[in-house]
Motif scaffolding. Structure first.
Motif, short mmCIF file in Angstrom:
data_model
loop_
_atom_site.label_atom_id
_atom_site.label_comp_id
_atom_site.label_asym_id
_atom_site.label_seq_id
_atom_site.Cartn_x
_atom_site.Cartn_y
_atom_site.Cartn_z
N HIS A 1 -50.27 -44.94 -4.05
CA HIS A 1 -49.49 -46.17 -4.14
C HIS A 1 -50.33 -47.27 -3.51
O HIS A 1 -50.75 -47.14 -2.36
CB HIS A 1 -48.16 -46.02 -3.39
N ILE A 2 -50.60 -48.34 -4.27
CA ILE A 2 -51.54 -49.37 -3.79
C ILE A 2 -50.92 -50.75 -3.91
O ILE A 2 -50.24 -51.06 -4.89
CB ILE A 2 -52.87 -49.26 -4.59
N ARG A 3 -51.19 -51.58 -2.88
CA ARG A 3 -50.73 -52.98 -2.88
C ARG A 3 -51.82 -53.87 -3.44
O ARG A 3 -52.98 -53.72 -3.11
CB ARG A 3 -50.41 -53.44 -1.45
N LEU A 4 -51.41 -54.82 -4.28
CA LEU A 4 -52.33 -55.82 -4.81
C LEU A 4 -52.24 -57.08 -3.94
O LEU A 4 -51.17 -57.36 -3.42
CB LEU A 4 -51.96 -56.15 -6.26
N PRO A 5 -53.31 -57.88 -3.80
CA PRO A 5 -54.64 -57.65 -4.38
C PRO A 5 -55.34 -56.43 -3.77
O PRO A 5 -55.08 -56.05 -2.62
CB PRO A 5 -55.39 -58.94 -4.05
N LEU A 6 -56.24 -55.85 -4.58
CA LEU A 6 -56.99 -54.66 -4.16
C LEU A 6 -57.93 -55.01 -3.01
O LEU A 6 -58.54 -56.08 -3.01
CB LEU A 6 -57.85 -54.15 -5.32
N THR A 7 -58.03 -54.13 -2.04
CA THR A 7 -59.04 -54.33 -0.99
C THR A 7 -60.27 -53.50 -1.36
O THR A 7 -60.19 -52.58 -2.17
CB THR A 7 -58.52 -53.84 0.39
N GLN A 8 -61.40 -53.84 -0.72
CA GLN A 8 -62.63 -53.10 -0.98
C GLN A 8 -62.45 -51.63 -0.62
O GLN A 8 -62.98 -50.74 -1.26
CB GLN A 8 -63.78 -53.73 -0.21
N GLU A 9 -61.62 -51.42 0.43
CA GLU A 9 -61.36 -50.04 0.88
C GLU A 9 -60.57 -49.26 -0.18
O GLU A 9 -60.89 -48.11 -0.48
CB GLU A 9 -60.58 -50.11 2.19
N ALA B 1 -65.74 -52.88 -8.88
CA ALA B 1 -64.41 -53.16 -9.43
C ALA B 1 -63.89 -51.91 -10.14
O ALA B 1 -64.65 -50.96 -10.37
CB ALA B 1 -64.50 -54.32 -10.40
N VAL B 2 -62.61 -51.94 -10.52
CA VAL B 2 -61.98 -50.75 -11.10
C VAL B 2 -61.19 -51.14 -12.35
O VAL B 2 -60.65 -52.24 -12.46
CB VAL B 2 -61.10 -50.04 -10.04
N TYR B 3 -61.18 -50.21 -13.33
CA TYR B 3 -60.43 -50.41 -14.59
C TYR B 3 -59.36 -49.34 -14.71
O TYR B 3 -59.64 -48.15 -14.66
CB TYR B 3 -61.41 -50.35 -15.77
N PHE B 4 -58.12 -49.83 -14.84
CA PHE B 4 -56.97 -48.93 -14.97
C PHE B 4 -56.46 -48.96 -16.41
O PHE B 4 -56.52 -50.00 -17.06
CB PHE B 4 -55.80 -49.41 -14.11
N ALA B 5 -55.89 -47.86 -16.87
CA ALA B 5 -55.16 -47.88 -18.14
C ALA B 5 -53.68 -47.73 -17.85
O ALA B 5 -53.28 -46.93 -17.01
CB ALA B 5 -55.61 -46.74 -19.05
N ALA B 6 -52.88 -48.57 -18.53
CA ALA B 6 -51.44 -48.34 -18.59
C ALA B 6 -51.20 -47.68 -19.95
O ALA B 6 -52.04 -47.76 -20.83
CB ALA B 6 -50.69 -49.64 -18.47
N VAL B 7 -50.06 -47.03 -20.12
CA VAL B 7 -49.82 -46.31 -21.37
C VAL B 7 -49.46 -47.29 -22.48
O VAL B 7 -48.45 -48.00 -22.40
CB VAL B 7 -48.72 -45.24 -21.20
N GLY B 8 -50.32 -47.34 -23.51
CA GLY B 8 -50.09 -48.23 -24.65
C GLY B 8 -48.84 -47.82 -25.40
O GLY B 8 -48.58 -46.64 -25.57
N ALA C 1 -61.23 -64.55 -7.82
CA ALA C 1 -61.86 -63.67 -6.82
C ALA C 1 -60.81 -62.78 -6.18
O ALA C 1 -59.78 -63.25 -5.69
CB ALA C 1 -62.58 -64.49 -5.77
N GLY C 2 -61.04 -61.48 -6.22
CA GLY C 2 -60.13 -60.52 -5.58
C GLY C 2 -58.96 -60.10 -6.46
O GLY C 2 -58.23 -59.18 -6.10
N GLN C 3 -58.77 -60.78 -7.61
CA GLN C 3 -57.56 -60.53 -8.40
C GLN C 3 -57.74 -59.42 -9.44
O GLN C 3 -58.86 -59.00 -9.73
CB GLN C 3 -57.10 -61.81 -9.10
N THR C 4 -56.58 -59.01 -9.98
CA THR C 4 -56.55 -58.01 -11.06
C THR C 4 -55.93 -58.66 -12.29
O THR C 4 -54.88 -59.30 -12.19
CB THR C 4 -55.73 -56.79 -10.62
N LEU D 1 -60.71 -45.07 -4.88
CA LEU D 1 -60.16 -44.71 -6.20
C LEU D 1 -61.18 -43.97 -7.05
O LEU D 1 -62.35 -44.35 -7.10
CB LEU D 1 -59.68 -45.97 -6.94
N ARG D 2 -60.72 -42.91 -7.70
CA ARG D 2 -61.59 -42.11 -8.55
C ARG D 2 -60.99 -42.02 -9.95
O ARG D 2 -59.75 -41.94 -10.10
CB ARG D 2 -61.72 -40.69 -7.99
N ALA D 3 -61.85 -42.00 -10.97
CA ALA D 3 -61.38 -41.83 -12.35
C ALA D 3 -60.46 -40.61 -12.42
O ALA D 3 -60.82 -39.55 -11.89
CB ALA D 3 -62.56 -41.66 -13.30
#
Lengths: 178, 281
Positions: free
Chosen positions: A4-12, A118-125, A55-58, A17-19
């Motif tokens: 469970h993660i809060r946005l904006p994403l931190t570097q930590e 940076a990280v790329y997430f998929a939501a279910v299409g 900067a910092g946003q998703t 996060l792993r694929a």
């Protein structure tokens, strides 16, 4: 692994996060798809500034259907991310930290993700009705004339996504097809 | 005996079918998704198929479109040759139905008026209209809103006769493999073989409106559909492209006569939200 993660994403957060991780996002997301990306690129080429601090946003690649009365937003699932690939490395170099969409990314995008962590997430299409229930606020912040393609600021709660490409460049789709 | 039908009746039907198709997935598609969920062995794929089922339930109960891409409205009209339309222009009536359906139904307006200038028309018109003249005095309307995540991954191949059935199979499997996660699997794979360049594409589009999983009436085509479904699912692309057994729910192949020099093949992919709603006037 479920997180469970809060946005904006931190570097930590990004570093952890792993694929393949299943993640619930809570906080602010900005929407932009084809036409908004084209306009942002034109603005940057002309030496202008973006309509929001990236900067910092998703960014969520999404154009919703209209909201019915009493609803925050209409159906709101992800669109195909690769159509934004042409514009993405520049936004990553400006400090964008996360993307939510669906489908594969180009080698140039993955290289820019590694370079900028940076990280790329998929939501279910095709699950737009379900995903809309996790969106608690939506306001247009730029390019209102683009209709569904306007830039919106969303507040999401426990928005379900999967890490497809992590900051090391590991690609879940690539692993599956290989 | 000539039957008179007002184009206003037609417009009303198109309006209602646009709204219906975008909120309620047809029973054949729902059953195909439920069957896929029953056969799935990967936990992540099962979880995604569960989300898709929940999504359909929310869409129907709360009148939220199943997918935000409510598509470009593809409208098929099978017009009985003993029908006479009155009260206005047929094409304008179909567009009027689409305009009203997409506005009153809170559906997304996803159409740009010119492919190069790219200004949104604001009402999802014009529709893509395919009319055919058939015997009788009825009009069968099918509205199939088509999303572009899967449309963009569709392909046309002008194969040679020497490529044969093997070449056809390779091209279809290759199209699905290249689409991977982008086309929102589990897919319905619409295939047109034969005809001319444009006929093959239309056959493939029509194939998507067939009752999901219903086999071709031609024995050799029916066998080809079954073999391709197995090969496609062996790709293990899975729901949302994240691995699993359900890469396709069905392969529907329509064929037509063709030229001695050619073997046209069109592969029209559709996502798991394969929408089609029909009515007979």
């Amino acid at each position: 692994m479920e997180k469970h993660i809060r946005l904006p994403l931190t570097q930590e957060d990004i570093g952890g996060l792993r694929a393949g991780d299943y993640v619930y996002l809570t906080g602010e997301l900005y929407t932009a798809r084809d036409a908004a990306h084209k306009r942002m690129a034109e603005t940057l080429c002309a030496g202008g500034t973006l309509p929001f601090e990236i900067a910092g946003q998703t960014i969520y690649y999404m154009g919703p259907s209209p909201a019915r009365q009493g609803h925050v937003i209409g159906s709101a699932g992800p669109t195909t991310a690769s159509r934004m690939d042409k514009y993405t490395p520049r936004l990553l170099d400006l400090g964008m930290k996360g993307m939510v969409g669906k489908g594969r990314r180009s080698p140039e995008v993955i290289a820019a993700m590694r370079r900028n962590q940076a990280v790329y997430f998929a939501a279910v299409g095709g699950a737009g009705a379900l995903l809309s229930k996790c969106i608690k606020k939506a306001e247009t912040v730029a390019y209102e004339d683009l209709g569904t393609e306007a830039v919106r600021r969303l507040v999401v709660e426990e928005f379900p996504v999967i890490v497809v490409i992590d900051a090391e460049g590991t690609d879940l789709y690539g692993n599956l097809s290989g | 005996m000539i039957r008179e039908i007002s184009v206003k009746t037609l417009a009303e039907a198109v309006c209602e079918l646009c709204i219906q198709a975008n909120h309620f997935l047809s029973p054949d598609m729902r059953n195909a998704l439920a069957r896929a969920a029953g056969q799935e062995t990967s936990p992540l794929a099962s979880r995604i198929l569960g989300q898709l089922e929940e999504n359909l339930q929310i869409a129907a109960e709360e009148s939220i479109p199943i997918c935000q891409d409510t598509g470009m409205a593809v409208v098929f009209l099978k017009i009985g040759q003993d029908v006479h339309f009155f009260d206005g222009d047929l094409t304008e009536a179909v567009n009027d139905g689409v305009r009203r359906g997409y506005t009153e139904g809170f559906l997304r307006k996803s159409v740009v008026g010119d492919p190069l200038l790219r200004q949104n028309t604001g009402d999802n018109t014009p529709a893509i209209l395919h009319c055919s003249i058939v015997p009788g005095n009825q009009v069968e309307i099918t509205v199939a809103p088509k999303g572009f995540g899967s449309e963009n991954m569709s392909r046309i191949f002008m194969l040679k006769p020497a490529d044969g059935t093997e070449g056809v199979k390779e091209a279809i499997v290759q199209t699905v493999a290249e689409a991977g996660p982008n086309a929102c699997p589990p897919l319905v794979v619409g295939v047109g073989i034969g005809g001319t360049f444009e006929k093959a594409a239309l056959l493939a589009k029509e194939a998507l409106t067939r009752e999901t999983g219903a086999p071709s009436e031609l024995p050799h085509v029916c066998a080809l559909e079954a073999e391709l479904l197995e090969r496609i699912n062996a790709l293990q692309i899975g729901p949302a492209g994240l691995g699993g057994n359900a890469t396709a729910l069905a392969v529907h192949i329509n064929t037509y006569a063709t030229h001695i020099a050619g073997l046209p093949l069109a592969v029209n992919l559709c996502c798991h939200v394969n929408r089609h709603a029909s009515r007979v006037l």
